[in-house]
Design a protein around this motif. Structure first.
Motif: not given
Length: 178
Positions: A78-91
């Protein structure tokens, strides 16, 4: 002039019908996929209870190896968090946080896709003798937006294959450890 007026009225009626029908469509998008893995739940659980570990089997990271990932909170649970950023429209861009974790049984996460909305996902581990059935689920409230409701009809087609690939990757990873 009458011809243009007829076209305009026809388009207006068509739009009103599509909007009206959208409110008869489901208000939630739900999907799930399952796979049986030749391992106990205890061998699988660490790979679904940590966003860092999901990197090893995620079906989306192969689409854009340049995806930027960052983590916060504890290493797992609990509390483990992922942030992601991609220019790919399917991501795209978003975050996923573990909001519930029951060892060797279930993990629930909250997904935030920014302006694209939010959803929840879950992993349920069910022992079957020497094996474990892993079910990966997804649910999103579509609200009252007519376009969201029409798009909800496509969710299984759009995401189902990704869930199948991810579970196949997870199976290969876990069974390869044994």
């Amino acid at each position: 002039m009458r011809f243009i007026k007829r076209i305009f009225i026809t388009l207006l009626v068509l739009i009103l019908v599509l909007v009206g029908v959208s409110y008869l469509l489901p208000g939630k998008a739900e999907l799930s996929r399952s796979i049986t893995i030749n391992a106990p739940a205890s061998a699988i659980f660490p790979y679904v209870n940590s966003m860092q570990e999901t990197e090893k089997w995620s079906p989306w990271l192969t689409r854009d190896p340049e995806t930027q990932l960052s983590y916060s909170g504890p290493e797992a649970g609990v509390g483990n968090t992922l942030n992601w950023a991609s220019e790919h429209p399917q991501v795209g861009t978003g975050s996923q946080e573990i909001v519930e974790s029951v060892p060797d049984q279930t993990v629930k996460t909250a997904l935030d896709f920014g302006p694209m909305g939010s959803a929840s996902a879950s992993f349920d581990l069910t022992p079957e003798g020497e094996q474990t059935q892993v079910t990966w689920g997804f649910e999103s409230d579509l609200g009252m937006n007519p376009m969201s409701r029409w798009m909800g009809l496509m969710m299984d087609k759009w995401v189902g294959g990704d869930y199948e690939r991810g579970l196949t990757n997870l199976k290969a990873l876990v069974e390869g450890q044994g």
